[in-house]
Design a protein around this motif. Structure first.
Motif, PDB file in Angstrom:
ATOM      1  N   SER A   1      -4.281  -1.242   0.247  1.00 52.23           N
ATOM      2  CA  SER A   1      -3.258  -2.181   0.714  1.00 52.23           C
ATOM      3  C   SER A   1      -3.897  -3.555   0.873  1.00 52.23           C
ATOM      4  O   SER A   1      -5.064  -3.664   1.264  1.00 52.23           O
TER       5      SER A   1
ATOM      6  N   MET B   1       1.749   5.327   7.470  1.00 49.62           N
ATOM      7  CA  MET B   1       2.047   4.733   6.143  1.00 49.62           C
ATOM      8  C   MET B   1       1.485   5.570   4.996  1.00 49.62           C
ATOM      9  O   MET B   1       2.035   5.569   3.902  1.00 49.62           O
TER      10      MET B   1
ATOM     11  N   SER C   1      -7.085   1.748   2.031  1.00 41.21           N
ATOM     12  CA  SER C   1      -6.458   0.510   2.484  1.00 41.21           C
ATOM     13  C   SER C   1      -7.302  -0.233   3.512  1.00 41.21           C
ATOM     14  O   SER C   1      -7.249  -1.449   3.599  1.00 41.21           O
ATOM     15  N   GLN C   2      -8.072   0.529   4.293  1.00 46.74           N
ATOM     16  CA  GLN C   2      -8.914  -0.123   5.299  1.00 46.74           C
ATOM     17  C   GLN C   2     -10.367  -0.207   4.822  1.00 46.74           C
ATOM     18  O   GLN C   2     -11.232  -0.622   5.579  1.00 46.74           O
TER      19      GLN C   2
ATOM     20  N   ASP D   1      -6.918   6.919  -0.084  1.00 50.91           N
ATOM     21  CA  ASP D   1      -6.216   5.789   0.534  1.00 50.91           C
ATOM     22  C   ASP D   1      -7.275   4.928   1.222  1.00 50.91           C
ATOM     23  O   ASP D   1      -7.653   5.171   2.366  1.00 50.91           O
TER      24      ASP D   1
ATOM     25  N   GLY E   1       0.832  -1.199   0.000  1.00 52.28           N
ATOM     26  CA  GLY E   1       0.000   0.000   0.000  1.00 52.28           C
ATOM     27  C   GLY E   1       0.867   1.251   0.000  1.00 52.28           C
ATOM     28  O   GLY E   1       0.597   2.210  -0.723  1.00 52.28           O
ATOM     29  N   THR E   2       1.912   1.228   0.823  1.00 49.65           N
ATOM     30  CA  THR E   2       2.818   2.373   0.888  1.00 49.65           C
ATOM     31  C   THR E   2       3.448   2.602  -0.491  1.00 49.65           C
ATOM     32  O   THR E   2       3.541   3.736  -0.970  1.00 49.65           O
TER      33      THR E   2
ATOM     34  N   LYS F   1      -5.844  -6.745   6.092  1.00 44.52           N
ATOM     35  CA  LYS F   1      -6.864  -6.113   5.262  1.00 44.52           C
ATOM     36  C   LYS F   1      -7.908  -7.133   4.780  1.00 44.52           C
ATOM     37  O   LYS F   1      -7.690  -8.326   4.800  1.00 44.52           O
TER      38      LYS F   1
HETATM   39  C1  LIG Z   1      -4.774   3.519   5.685  1.00 46.35           C
HETATM   40  C2  LIG Z   1      -3.511   2.778   5.320  1.00 46.35           C
HETATM   41  N1  LIG Z   1      -2.691   3.300   4.391  1.00 46.35           N
HETATM   42  C3  LIG Z   1      -1.567   2.684   4.024  1.00 46.35           C
HETATM   43  C4  LIG Z   1      -1.202   1.471   4.575  1.00 46.35           C
HETATM   44  C5  LIG Z   1       0.094   0.864   4.151  1.00 46.35           C
HETATM   45  O1  LIG Z   1      -0.089  -0.343   3.462  1.00 46.35           O
HETATM   46  P1  LIG Z   1       1.093  -1.405   3.410  1.00 46.35           P
HETATM   47  O2  LIG Z   1       1.250  -1.971   4.777  1.00 46.35           O
HETATM   48  O3  LIG Z   1       0.570  -2.422   2.428  1.00 46.35           O
HETATM   49  O4  LIG Z   1       2.291  -0.707   2.904  1.00 46.35           O
HETATM   50  C6  LIG Z   1      -2.023   0.874   5.548  1.00 46.35           C
HETATM   51  C7  LIG Z   1      -1.708  -0.403   6.190  1.00 46.35           C
HETATM   52  O5  LIG Z   1      -0.712  -0.782   6.607  1.00 46.35           O
HETATM   53  C8  LIG Z   1      -3.201   1.557   5.938  1.00 46.35           C
HETATM   54  O6  LIG Z   1      -4.018   1.033   6.870  1.00 46.35           O
END
Ligand SMILES: Cc1ncc(COP(=O)(O)O)c(C=O)c1O
Length: 378
Positions: A179, A85, A157-158, A155, A57-58, A184
């Motif tokens: 992510s 992140m 990711s959640q 973003d 995700g990052t 997740k």
């Molecule tokens: C909102 C959010 N953004 C970014 C990330 C980063 O993702 P990753 O761990 O896959 O790099 C996460 C989780 O770790 C996240 O919860």
């Protein structure tokens, strides 16, 4: 009692078979056909034109910001309630973090008033971050982005599968990032996917994902088609095994959301007699994915920190406790003069409870009993 936290890796035979099949195809890198197959599942699922699978995700945020030409001295606006992140890629690009407040102490969407104030001629992107899978208002943010010509990065990711007004979060802005880390709702261990409806941006991101290798049909690039060393890129590719897992995980997403929603409803019903704690507001057309249940503690209690501590002693771990949840600008790496009162209030007045599909009924009852017990003491 085992530790109850927001982590459950949901692996069944369909996942194992998918990974074994991918292994047997003996193409394991990010250019394997299965990556394209995964992307062909993702795009129609979210009613998005394009999907790109990535290695984290990052990394996906970093990749999107490079594609949007964010560079040293540019400004990127984020909510201070985001996790570290989300903003590390901004630091990596030597751009400036600008914090705009959220609407209220119980909602993760931007205060449109503060967002407008924070926009300058150097603003290169706005990132929205719907935490714990709760929908946020997107229409106003998109309108501002369009009127000022500033791209919106979501973003999510959640927020895999979270919807508001019948539309998936991650498909409102120019780019949606998801992510697929272990915790997740679509889980590939490490990994991510990006959604976009913008064909040019999609191709730019494909190029940057694969060392900058030229794929765009542009007159100025024509003689370089397929070549490396012409434009910048890095390696943001997912590997074939991650893509194989992503395909079966995506197929289970709706069932996971159903199970988590059922658990969240059970917890809410069990806690409904406690006057000073309630779920953060969910509007009529909002569909959270229940990544976690977020509970807001009434201001008369001053802070949710003591209850989070009390629960942790009973092996119930709120993410806010686990991650020392605080506005990003209070952390040494992201120091800023911006002050966001709603974000400050929110960070200290919420707790999260796990809702994942691996929880047993007695574990849900145990969480309800622990909070009820706390309530009888305050
Ligand atoms: C909102 C959010 N953004 C970014 C990330 C980063 O993702 P990753 O761990 O896959 O790099 C996460 C989780 O770790 C996240 O919860």
């Amino acid at each position: 009692m085992k530790v109850l936290k927001n982590k459950f890796v949901n692996i069944d035979n369909s996942d194992v078979e998918s990974v074994l099949n991918a292994l047997n195809r003996k193409k394991l890198s990010g250019t394997a056909a299965i990556v394209r197959e995964y992307e062909e599942d993702l795009a129609p699922f979210f009613q998005s034109k394009f999907a790109l699978a990535c290695n984290s995700g990052t990394g996906a945020i970093h990749l999107a910001l490079i594609a949007l030409n964010v560079t040293s001295g540019d400004e990127v606006i984020v909510p201070p309630t985001a996790p570290t992140m989300t903003v590390l890629p901004i630091v990596a690009l030597r751009a400036k973090l600008v914090f705009a407040d959220i609407t209220s102490p119980n909602n993760f969407g931007f205060s449109i008033e503060d967002l407008r104030k924070k926009i300058t001629s150097r603003t290169k992107a706005i990132i929205t971050v719907p935490m714990w899978g709760y929908p946020i208002e997107m229409d106003d943010v998109v309108e501002i982005g369009q009127s000022k010509n500033i791209p919106i990065v979501e973003d999510c990711s959640q927020a895999h599968g979270t919807k508001t007004n019948q539309k998936y979060l991650g498909t409102y802005g120019d780019v949606g990032i998801f992510s697929t880390h272990d915790r997740k709702l679509v889980c590939t261990g490490e990994g991510a996917y990006i959604l976009t409806n913008n064909a040019e941006l999609n191709e730019r991101m494909q190029e940057i994902r694969c060392f900058g290798r030229v794929i765009r049909e542009k007159p100025e690039l024509e003689k370089y088609k397929g070549q490396f060393g012409v434009q910048f890129g890095l390696n943001f590719k997912i590997n074939a095994l991650g893509a194989a897992l992503g395909r079966t995980q995506l197929a289970k997403l709706n069932d996971k959301i159903k199970a988590r929603t059922k658990n969240a409803n059970y917890l809410k019903k069990g806690l409904s007699g406690i006057r000073w704690i309630e779920e953060i507001p969910v509007r009529i057309n909002d569909f959270p994915n229940y990544y976690s249940l977020v509970l807001h503690v009434h201001p008369e209690l001053n802070s949710a920190v003591p209850i989070a501590e009390y629960l942790s002693e009973r092996n119930i771990i709120s993410d806010t406790y686990d991650y020392n949840y605080q506005p990003l600008y209070k952390m040494p790496l992201f120091k800023s003069d911006d002050v966001c009162p709603n974000a400050e209030m929110l960070c200290k007045s919420i707790i999260t409870l796990p809702t994942h599909e691996g929880l047993k009924l007695e574990e849900l009852d145990y969480m309800i009993a622990a909070i009820t017990d706390y309530a009888s003491r305050v």
